[in-house]
Scaffold this motif. Sequence first.
Motif, short mmCIF file in Angstrom:
data_model
loop_
_atom_site.label_atom_id
_atom_site.label_comp_id
_atom_site.label_asym_id
_atom_site.label_seq_id
_atom_site.Cartn_x
_atom_site.Cartn_y
_atom_site.Cartn_z
N PHE A 37 -22.24 -5.49 7.42
CA PHE A 37 -21.09 -4.68 7.02
C PHE A 37 -19.86 -5.13 7.77
N ALA A 38 -18.80 -5.44 7.03
CA ALA A 38 -17.51 -5.80 7.63
C ALA A 38 -16.42 -5.12 6.81
N ALA A 39 -15.74 -4.16 7.42
CA ALA A 39 -14.74 -3.39 6.68
C ALA A 39 -13.58 -3.03 7.59
N THR A 40 -12.45 -2.74 6.98
CA THR A 40 -11.27 -2.30 7.70
C THR A 40 -10.64 -1.14 6.96
N LEU A 41 -10.25 -0.14 7.71
CA LEU A 41 -9.41 0.93 7.18
C LEU A 41 -8.00 0.66 7.67
N VAL A 42 -7.06 0.49 6.74
CA VAL A 42 -5.66 0.29 7.12
C VAL A 42 -4.89 1.55 6.73
N MET A 43 -4.08 2.03 7.65
CA MET A 43 -3.36 3.29 7.45
C MET A 43 -2.05 3.25 8.23
N ARG A 44 -1.19 4.22 7.96
CA ARG A 44 0.07 4.30 8.70
C ARG A 44 0.12 5.64 9.45
N LEU B 144 0.83 -1.21 0.00
CA LEU B 144 0.00 0.00 0.00
C LEU B 144 0.86 1.26 0.00
N SER B 145 0.37 2.27 -0.70
CA SER B 145 1.07 3.56 -0.72
C SER B 145 0.31 4.62 0.07
N GLY B 146 -0.86 4.26 0.60
CA GLY B 146 -1.67 5.20 1.38
C GLY B 146 -2.77 4.45 2.09
N PRO B 147 -3.64 5.15 2.81
CA PRO B 147 -4.72 4.48 3.53
C PRO B 147 -5.67 3.77 2.57
N GLU B 148 -6.21 2.64 3.00
CA GLU B 148 -7.05 1.82 2.13
C GLU B 148 -8.22 1.25 2.91
#
Length: 246
Positions: A58-65, A29-33
């Motif tokens: 609804f099942a979701a994840t935000l992945v970020m740094r 990843l290059s950014g939040p997804e």
Amino acid sequence: MAWPQGYGRRVLAEVDSTNAEAARIVSGLSGPEWILGLRQTAGRGRRGRAWTDPLGNFAATLVMRPTETPDLVALRSFVASLALHEALAKLMHTDIGLALKWPNDVLLNGGKVSGILLESIGGPGGHLAIGIGVNLISAPEAAEVEAGAFAPVSVLQECGQRIAPETLLDTLAEAYAKWENSFVTYGFAAIRQPWLDRAARIGDEIVARTVTSETRGTFETVDDSGNLVLKTPKGRVAITAADVFF
């Protein structure tokens, strides 16, 4: 509706866990997804508890740094719950019945409609996965949850409305990007009061329970560090982490 700039979006027909998928893809990843699983087969809640996700929920994840210290990164549980409250209110066309339960659950008509789980990927300084589950069309039976916990409810059950997971994703992503910008720009102070304005049971007696202890007191506020503050017979007590029962 415009997808927020700088955020990726991927929708999977089926996945074991969106948080697990976040860990698998994070190196590329290059950014939040945002990751949405239309069906999640091995979802998890806090402390490893199972989270049921039939098709239509609804099942979701935000992945970020994140770049902040771990204590500040953890405050994104408040950012996420605030954004989810806003998104649900927008799609339901009302915020009546919606409330926030410390630290990061969303309640609907007094029942638990959503759970949020934060997990670090790669340790301190690594990525953050914010997993969000919402009972859109169905909720687990009361017997499936911990004794004394909030009864699970669904949006369809309580409001008679069907909200598609993809629709919630788009609305939630927009709301989250707005509150994330406020948090990064102005700190937790920009999140704390809006969260308190939507909090359930301020001024009521509640119980905060950990594996080893239980504290009973009046829910006064959430402090500048995100701790739950209770007024007890022994004075004010700030609680960092616990399960809360009303």
